[in-house]
Design an enzyme around this catalytic site. Structure first.
Site, PDB file in Angstrom:
ATOM      1  N   ARG A  27       0.818  -1.218   0.000  1.00  0.00           N
ATOM      2  CA  ARG A  27       0.000   0.000   0.000  1.00  0.00           C
ATOM      3  C   ARG A  27       0.853   1.271   0.000  1.00  0.00           C
ATOM      4  NH1 ARG A  27      -5.593  -0.644   1.731  1.00  0.00           N
ATOM      5  NH2 ARG A  27      -6.185  -2.597   0.770  1.00  0.00           N
ATOM      6  N   ARG A  40      -7.646  11.804  -5.421  1.00  0.00           N
ATOM      7  CA  ARG A  40      -8.889  11.174  -4.970  1.00  0.00           C
ATOM      8  C   ARG A  40     -10.030  12.168  -4.787  1.00  0.00           C
ATOM      9  NH1 ARG A  40     -11.924   8.242  -3.936  1.00  0.00           N
ATOM     10  NH2 ARG A  40     -11.765   6.947  -2.077  1.00  0.00           N
ATOM     11  N   TYR A 150     -14.525 -12.176   0.492  1.00  0.00           N
ATOM     12  CA  TYR A 150     -15.287 -10.969   0.121  1.00  0.00           C
ATOM     13  C   TYR A 150     -16.574 -11.336  -0.598  1.00  0.00           C
ATOM     14  CZ  TYR A 150     -11.612  -7.875   1.666  1.00  0.00           C
ATOM     15  OH  TYR A 150     -10.726  -7.196   2.456  1.00  0.00           O
TER      16      TYR A 150
HETATM   17  O1  CP3 Z   1       0.157   0.585  -3.244  1.00  0.00           O
HETATM   18  C1  CP3 Z   1      -0.306  -0.568  -3.344  1.00  0.00           C
HETATM   19  O2  CP3 Z   1      -0.089  -1.458  -2.503  1.00  0.00           O
HETATM   20  C2  CP3 Z   1      -1.059  -0.936  -4.599  1.00  0.00           C
HETATM   21  C3  CP3 Z   1      -2.456  -0.826  -4.578  1.00  0.00           C
HETATM   22  C4  CP3 Z   1      -3.344  -1.760  -3.762  1.00  0.00           C
HETATM   23  C5  CP3 Z   1      -4.646  -1.360  -3.357  1.00  0.00           C
HETATM   24  N1  CP3 Z   1      -5.248  -2.438  -2.795  1.00  0.00           N
HETATM   25  C6  CP3 Z   1      -5.251  -0.032  -3.556  1.00  0.00           C
HETATM   26  C7  CP3 Z   1      -6.302   0.395  -2.614  1.00  0.00           C
HETATM   27  C8  CP3 Z   1      -3.166  -3.086  -3.355  1.00  0.00           C
HETATM   28  C9  CP3 Z   1      -1.943  -3.985  -3.478  1.00  0.00           C
HETATM   29  C10 CP3 Z   1      -4.390  -3.499  -2.760  1.00  0.00           C
HETATM   30  C11 CP3 Z   1      -4.601  -4.865  -2.260  1.00  0.00           C
HETATM   31  C12 CP3 Z   1      -5.806  -5.167  -1.487  1.00  0.00           C
HETATM   32  N2  CP3 Z   1      -7.063  -4.666  -1.636  1.00  0.00           N
HETATM   33  C13 CP3 Z   1      -5.860  -6.130  -0.460  1.00  0.00           C
HETATM   34  C14 CP3 Z   1      -4.713  -7.006  -0.039  1.00  0.00           C
HETATM   35  C15 CP3 Z   1      -3.742  -6.283   0.790  1.00  0.00           C
HETATM   36  C16 CP3 Z   1      -4.140  -6.129   2.222  1.00  0.00           C
HETATM   37  O3  CP3 Z   1      -4.244  -4.963   2.648  1.00  0.00           O
HETATM   38  O4  CP3 Z   1      -4.311  -7.136   2.883  1.00  0.00           O
HETATM   39  C17 CP3 Z   1      -7.159  -6.149   0.040  1.00  0.00           C
HETATM   40  C18 CP3 Z   1      -7.673  -7.018   1.179  1.00  0.00           C
HETATM   41  C19 CP3 Z   1      -7.927  -5.237  -0.723  1.00  0.00           C
HETATM   42  C20 CP3 Z   1      -9.366  -4.952  -0.622  1.00  0.00           C
HETATM   43  C21 CP3 Z   1      -9.603  -3.551  -0.240  1.00  0.00           C
HETATM   44  N3  CP3 Z   1      -9.385  -2.452  -1.051  1.00  0.00           N
HETATM   45  C22 CP3 Z   1     -10.109  -3.069   0.986  1.00  0.00           C
HETATM   46  C23 CP3 Z   1     -10.457  -3.941   2.170  1.00  0.00           C
HETATM   47  C24 CP3 Z   1     -10.194  -1.695   0.883  1.00  0.00           C
HETATM   48  C25 CP3 Z   1     -10.782  -0.725   1.870  1.00  0.00           C
HETATM   49  C26 CP3 Z   1     -10.018  -0.634   3.110  1.00  0.00           C
HETATM   50  C27 CP3 Z   1      -9.325   0.668   3.218  1.00  0.00           C
HETATM   51  O5  CP3 Z   1      -8.100   0.648   3.434  1.00  0.00           O
HETATM   52  O6  CP3 Z   1     -10.014   1.693   3.118  1.00  0.00           O
HETATM   53  C28 CP3 Z   1      -9.699  -1.317  -0.385  1.00  0.00           C
HETATM   54  C29 CP3 Z   1      -9.550   0.066  -0.882  1.00  0.00           C
HETATM   55  C30 CP3 Z   1      -8.212   0.427  -1.418  1.00  0.00           C
HETATM   56  N4  CP3 Z   1      -7.465  -0.284  -2.321  1.00  0.00           N
HETATM   57  C31 CP3 Z   1      -7.500   1.613  -1.107  1.00  0.00           C
HETATM   58  C32 CP3 Z   1      -6.299   1.597  -1.847  1.00  0.00           C
HETATM   59  C33 CP3 Z   1      -5.201   2.624  -1.895  1.00  0.00           C
HETATM   60  C34 CP3 Z   1      -8.023   2.679  -0.148  1.00  0.00           C
HETATM   61  C35 CP3 Z   1      -7.874   4.016  -0.695  1.00  0.00           C
HETATM   62  C36 CP3 Z   1      -9.006   4.821  -1.185  1.00  0.00           C
HETATM   63  O7  CP3 Z   1     -10.170   4.719  -0.817  1.00  0.00           O
HETATM   64  O8  CP3 Z   1      -8.599   5.718  -1.977  1.00  0.00           O
END
Ligand code: CP3
Length: 343
Positions: A27, A40, A150
């Site tokens: 992330r 965003r 999910y």
């Molecule tokens: O920089 C990076 O790592 C690349 C981008 C990336 C994102 N998601 C963008 C994102 C990666 C590698 C992921 C993987 C991901 N997504 C996982 C596995 C990694 C982990 O954290 O265990 C999972 C479980 C997800 C599913 C997911 N996506 C969730 C549960 C959420 C919401 C939770 C939160 O943090 O708000 C997301 C949203 C998400 N994906 C964001 C980002 C940067 C949040 C940012 C936003 O809303 O702009």
């Protein structure tokens, strides 16, 4: 295929000698960065993921921190929509799958997609960002159990009760779902490699919820099927999960050039269990970045000490960076890891 100028991340994946320990962060592109928050304001998360120019811009944002790898900006949930399970990222709630999977009939209706047709924007972003990078590009996908959770829970979960109810109560239906997801993930990672990524990471974020016996029975065959084929082209494969201190051996047996270690297992301990023929990635607690620069650097050094200079250490966190993380603490850790590990 073009070779990155800085290849210490790839060398460490192969357990070759490096001039300094490579570092990147799960992330690393995201809300803790002001330039990400600015984009965003104008675009939804899915717009960023689905517009190759925007995904490219976000992928490049953390490069100013001096990290040794880029991870493509996308999300593990993207394949679910073309499979027939649309979802949204709801503000403050995380992902919501509109019609969670509850029946065998729903599982049978899920499509095993062709990524070139269904996820062309991800592959286009890879081709667009590659020439802009001087470090390797990591592609990724969610692993079947994490994606299934999910689909079945409809979003985030505390105890994964619905997922486990299906797994224990209707093991054949669960296996059918895992099999479809595994085939999609296998094709998707191979397509990302064909588009030019230098390494891939399989995120099995929530698999630490399972016992070793349940992992071996319900997960390992599907992950092994993916990782066997995805290793063929020769790019390093990182196999990561959270809460996996009881699962390190069966996860290693499922495959991966590099095993991602969470923040609750010491790297020294993990290496003695995984074996010295695999590289390890990790494993600073993401929360240790929140206090002060000094605390962050101290925790980074602890991770380096536990790795003990063994070949094949990729410095990372034990899970993703939290949105409230100060950017300068991240920067300080990058600088410290490089300086302290320089050989
Ligand atoms: O920089 C990076 O790592 C690349 C981008 C990336 C994102 N998601 C963008 C994102 C990666 C590698 C992921 C993987 C991901 N997504 C996982 C596995 C990694 C982990 O954290 O265990 C999972 C479980 C997800 C599913 C997911 N996506 C969730 C549960 C959420 C919401 C939770 C939160 O943090 O708000 C997301 C949203 C998400 N994906 C964001 C980002 C940067 C949040 C940012 C936003 O809303 O702009």
């Amino acid at each position: 295929m073009s070779r990155p100028v800085n290849d210490r991340f790839l060398r460490a994946c192969r357990r070759e000698p490096v001039d300094a320990t490579p570092v990147w962060f799960m992330r690393q592109a995201g809300r803790y960065m002001p330039e990400y928050r600015k984009l965003r304001e104008k675009h939804t998360l899915l717009e960023l993921c689905k517009t190759p120019e925007l995904a490219t811009a976000v992928t490049l944002q953390p490069m100013r921190l001096g990290v040794d790898a880029a991870i493509l900006f996308a999300d593990i949930l993207l394949p679910l929509e073309p499979m027939g399970a649309p979802f949204e990222f709801a503000k403050g709630e995380g992902p919501i799958v509109h019609e969670p999977i509850a029946t065998r009939a729903q599982i049978d209706r899920l499509r095993v997609i062709d990524p070139d047709e269904s996820l062309p924007y991800v592959l286009a972003a890879i081709r667009l960002v590659k020439p802009e990078l001087r470090v390797p590009l990591i592609g990724f996908a969610g692993a079947p159990f994490t994606l299934a959770s999910y689909l079945i829970e409809g979003g985030k979960s505390v105890n994964f009760a619905k997922t486990k109810k299906l797994m224990y109560g209707e093991p054949e239906a669960f296996a059918a779902l895992m099999g479809k997801l595994a085939e999609v993930v296998r094709r998707y990672l191979l397509a990302q490699i064909a588009a030019g990524v230098d390494a891939v990471q399989l995120f099995d974020s929530w698999v630490g919820e399972l016992s070793p016996d349940d992992y071996r029975q319900h997960v390992q065959p599907h992950v092994a099927h993916i990782l066997r084929d995805v290793s063929e082209p020769g790019v390093p494969v990182i196999h990561f999960g959270v809460g996996t201190s009881a699962l390190l051996e069966p996860m290693r047996d499922a495959g991966g050039t590099v095993i991602g270690v969470d923040y609750c297992t010491s790297l020294a301990d993990a290496w003695s269990r995984v074996g010295s023929d695999r590289a390890l990635q990790g494993n600073m607690d993401p929360c240790a970045l929140l206090a002060t620069r000094e605390v962050a650097v101290k925790h980074a050094q602890r991770v380096l000490d536990a790795a003990g200079g063994r070949p094949g250490h990729i410095f990372n966190l034990g899970h993703g960076i939290l949105p409230e993380t100060p950017v300068d603490h991240v920067q300080a850790v990058v600088e410290h890891v490089h300086a302290s590990s320089a050989r």
